[in-house]
Motif scaffolding. Structure first.
Motif, PDB file in Angstrom:
ATOM      1  N   PRO A   1     105.740 114.058 109.749  1.00  0.00           N
ATOM      2  CA  PRO A   1     105.773 112.631 110.077  1.00  0.00           C
ATOM      3  C   PRO A   1     106.924 112.232 111.003  1.00  0.00           C
ATOM      4  CG  PRO A   1     105.368 112.930 107.733  1.00  0.00           C
ATOM      5  CD  PRO A   1     105.761 114.268 108.286  1.00  0.00           C
ATOM      6  N   HIS A   2     107.948 113.096 111.099  1.00  0.00           N
ATOM      7  CA  HIS A   2     109.084 112.785 111.964  1.00  0.00           C
ATOM      8  C   HIS A   2     108.978 113.479 113.312  1.00  0.00           C
ATOM      9  CE1 HIS A   2     112.128 111.125 108.801  1.00  0.00           C
ATOM     10  NE2 HIS A   2     110.897 110.686 108.597  1.00  0.00           N
ATOM     11  N   GLY A   3     107.853 114.150 113.555  1.00  0.00           N
ATOM     12  CA  GLY A   3     107.656 114.762 114.872  1.00  0.00           C
ATOM     13  C   GLY A   3     107.402 116.244 114.872  1.00  0.00           C
ATOM     14  N   GLY A   4     107.381 116.883 113.685  1.00  0.00           N
ATOM     15  CA  GLY A   4     107.176 118.324 113.604  1.00  0.00           C
ATOM     16  C   GLY A   4     105.737 118.722 113.885  1.00  0.00           C
ATOM     17  N   HIS A   5     105.350 119.891 113.385  1.00  0.00           N
ATOM     18  CA  HIS A   5     104.018 120.437 113.673  1.00  0.00           C
ATOM     19  C   HIS A   5     103.381 120.905 112.373  1.00  0.00           C
ATOM     20  CE1 HIS A   5     101.079 123.426 115.385  1.00  0.00           C
ATOM     21  NE2 HIS A   5     100.936 122.445 116.247  1.00  0.00           N
TER      22      HIS A   5
ATOM     23  N   TYR B   1     113.383 118.767 107.061  1.00  0.00           N
ATOM     24  CA  TYR B   1     114.434 117.853 107.516  1.00  0.00           C
ATOM     25  C   TYR B   1     113.793 116.826 108.446  1.00  0.00           C
ATOM     26  CZ  TYR B   1     114.404 120.742 111.781  1.00  0.00           C
ATOM     27  OH  TYR B   1     114.030 121.430 112.912  1.00  0.00           O
ATOM     28  N   GLY B   2     114.543 115.773 108.768  1.00  0.00           N
ATOM     29  CA  GLY B   2     113.973 114.722 109.600  1.00  0.00           C
ATOM     30  C   GLY B   2     114.995 114.098 110.516  1.00  0.00           C
ATOM     31  N   VAL B   3     114.695 112.885 110.919  1.00  0.00           N
ATOM     32  CA  VAL B   3     115.588 112.151 111.810  1.00  0.00           C
ATOM     33  C   VAL B   3     116.264 111.030 111.033  1.00  0.00           C
ATOM     34  CG1 VAL B   3     114.175 112.679 113.834  1.00  0.00           C
ATOM     35  CG2 VAL B   3     113.760 110.547 112.573  1.00  0.00           C
ATOM     36  N   ARG B   4     117.374 110.573 111.560  1.00  0.00           N
ATOM     37  CA  ARG B   4     118.057 109.430 110.960  1.00  0.00           C
ATOM     38  C   ARG B   4     117.275 108.156 111.252  1.00  0.00           C
ATOM     39  NH1 ARG B   4     122.583 112.393 113.248  1.00  0.00           N
ATOM     40  NH2 ARG B   4     122.117 111.298 115.193  1.00  0.00           N
ATOM     41  N   GLU B   5     117.214 107.267 110.303  1.00  0.00           N
ATOM     42  CA  GLU B   5     116.514 106.007 110.530  1.00  0.00           C
ATOM     43  C   GLU B   5     117.255 105.141 111.533  1.00  0.00           C
ATOM     44  OE1 GLU B   5     113.903 102.837 107.903  1.00  0.00           O
ATOM     45  OE2 GLU B   5     115.344 104.156 106.895  1.00  0.00           O
ATOM     46  N   SER B   6     118.564 105.320 111.613  1.00  0.00           N
ATOM     47  CA  SER B   6     119.374 104.455 112.469  1.00  0.00           C
ATOM     48  C   SER B   6     119.120 104.683 113.955  1.00  0.00           C
ATOM     49  CB  SER B   6     120.863 104.667 112.178  1.00  0.00           C
ATOM     50  OG  SER B   6     121.220 106.038 112.399  1.00  0.00           O
TER      51      SER B   6
ATOM     52  N   PRO C   1     108.570 107.852 113.269  1.00  0.00           N
ATOM     53  CA  PRO C   1     109.363 108.125 112.068  1.00  0.00           C
ATOM     54  C   PRO C   1     109.374 106.918 111.119  1.00  0.00           C
ATOM     55  CG  PRO C   1     110.513 108.917 114.016  1.00  0.00           C
ATOM     56  CD  PRO C   1     109.337 108.132 114.503  1.00  0.00           C
ATOM     57  N   PHE C   2     109.206 107.201 109.822  1.00  0.00           N
ATOM     58  CA  PHE C   2     109.186 106.167 108.788  1.00  0.00           C
ATOM     59  C   PHE C   2     108.031 105.177 109.007  1.00  0.00           C
ATOM     60  CE2 PHE C   2     113.560 107.474 109.747  1.00  0.00           C
ATOM     61  CZ  PHE C   2     113.898 108.093 108.541  1.00  0.00           C
TER      62      PHE C   2
END
Length: 427
Positions: free
Chosen positions: A133-137, A156-161, A359-360
């Motif tokens: 959901p954060h851009g992976g595959h 792992y993912g990305v920061r919401e900020s 993301p999110f």
């Protein structure tokens, strides 16, 4: 159907006339797809236009040959010519990317990832990779995929900020789960990846580092983005997308993993390679070694940045603030349109792009709050940053409207633009 003349078929030659005679229905499909590609804007981030030379290799008699094994070690006779093709592809891949070893046989990026996992993992081992959901595959540990069913996947993912990879989170997860393999690379992450940071984390926990460079390996070939080769144990990639080759996979690795990678491709996960595709990969790799390709790769990035800026001016928020690569991810919530609606409306207007989760994302992936756009194909057509501003206006207008007359007007403007920059020009 009648046999088309050379104004309809720019490179297929007399063999296409034979297809028209033997199977007019399939010939009509080919002509229809050629018309679709010529007649609209192709903005799918993972698509591009191959050269006529690549298509010629794909349509060659090499498609007839079984060649299980590797050059000089085949299980069938008659492989002298296909050995030459594969050796050329391997040499060109190693030289282009500065890799110690290359395997050009994988049928796809997914097949390359499967082989890479098989080379260094056993079922049940832990992998640490980017959240889908954060851009992976899918092959980075999704539960619906072999990677999530055969291995223990931690995401792992990305920061919401700021929507950038959270390297502190990556390190904390690596320390907590001690993965055998860490994977970086994505399908919908528009920013550069800090390969050195991933290397430090992998070394700290004793993990292999694999970079899935499927989306950006063509930019690496053109010196438009940093290379993962000095940092990764294994690099998997596709030969289509920005690289402008045939649909297929490629694995680059350190010499100490060469035998394990080769055995993981054949005989573990594949049988005979598609030698017409291997030859076409060699053609594309040769083309990417030229100076003109380096100019092209840099233009791809400049166009992506210009397109992202133009779409922001249309009220679409660029995820992470922009892009460093060939793709951009746009949040459409500010204009009150879903990704799925934007995709459908743009397609009716002759603009091909895809809905994409951000993301999110608060909505389901098949609806999505965003769209993903890529500039590899339109840059191959010769379009510039000025054209990207026009494309952004057309996307903005199409995405907001569900009125057929408005979408017809946008389609007409798209037709004018692609007529100025034709895909596969008639000759």
């Amino acid at each position: 159907m009648g046999t088309p003349d050379s104004t309809s078929t720019p490179f297929w030659g007399p063999d296409f006339a034979a297809l028209c005679e033997a199977d007019p229905e399939i010939a009509e499909v080919l002509l229809g797809e050629l018309a679709r590609q010529r007649g609209g804007l192709q903005l799918i981030a993972g698509e591009n236009f191959t050269s006529s030379a690549v298509l010629a290799a794909l349509g060659s008699t090499l498609a007839n040959k079984y060649a299980e094994g590797y050059p000089g070690r085949r299980y069938y006779g008659g492989c002298a010519e296909v050995d030459r093709a594969e050796e050329l592809a391997v040499r060109r891949a190693r030289a282009l990317f500065g890799a110690e070893h290359a395997n050009v046989q994988p049928h796809s990026g997914t097949a390359a990832n499967l082989a890479a996992y098989a080379a260094v993992l056993a079922p049940g081992d832990t992998i640490l990779a980017m959240s889908l959901p954060h851009g992976g595959h899918l092959t980075h540990g999704s539960r619906v995929n072999f990677s999530g069913r055969w291995f223990h996947a931690v995401a792992y993912g990305v920061r919401e900020s700021d929507e950038r990879i959270d390297y502190d989170q990556v390190r904390d997860l690596a320390r907590a789960h001690r993965p055998r393999l860490i994977v970086c690379g994505a399908t919908a992450y528009p920013r550069l990846v800090d390969f050195a940071a991933f290397r430090r984390i992998a070394d700290e926990v004793g993990a292999y580092l694999m970079v899935d460079a499927a989306h950006f390996i063509g930019l690496v070939a053109g010196d438009a983005v940093p290379s993962p080769i000095p940092f990764a144990d294994i690099v998997t990639c596709t030969t289509h997308k920005v690289l402008r080759g045939p649909r297929g996979g490629l694995i680059l690795c350190r010499e100490e993993l060469a035998d394990r990678i080769d055995r993981a491709v054949f005989p573990f996960s594949q049988g005979g390679p598609h030698m017409h595709s291997v030859a076409a990969k060699a053609v594309a790799l040769g083309e990417a070694a030229g100076a003109a390709y380096r100019v092209y790769a840099r233009r791809v990035v400049a166009n992506a940045q210009a397109l992202a800026q133009g779409l922001q001016a249309e009220g679409m928020r660029a995820v992470s603030g922009g892009t460093d690569t060939h793709l951009a991810l746009l949040d459409l919530r500010g204009i009150g349109v879903s990704g799925s609606d934007a995709e459908r409306r743009c397609e009716r207007a002759g603009i091909t792009l895809n809905k994409n989760a951000i993301p999110f994302d608060p909505v389901k992936p098949m609806i999505a709050s965003g769209i993903r756009v890529g500039t590899a194909a339109v840059t191959t057509q010769g379009m510039t940053e000025t054209d990207m501003k026009e494309i952004a206006l057309l996307i903005g207008r199409a995405a907001r409207e569900d009125d057929e007359s408005v979408l017809r007007e946008v389609r007409a403007a798209v037709g004018d633009l692609v007529a100025t920059h034709p895909a596969y020009p008639r000759r």
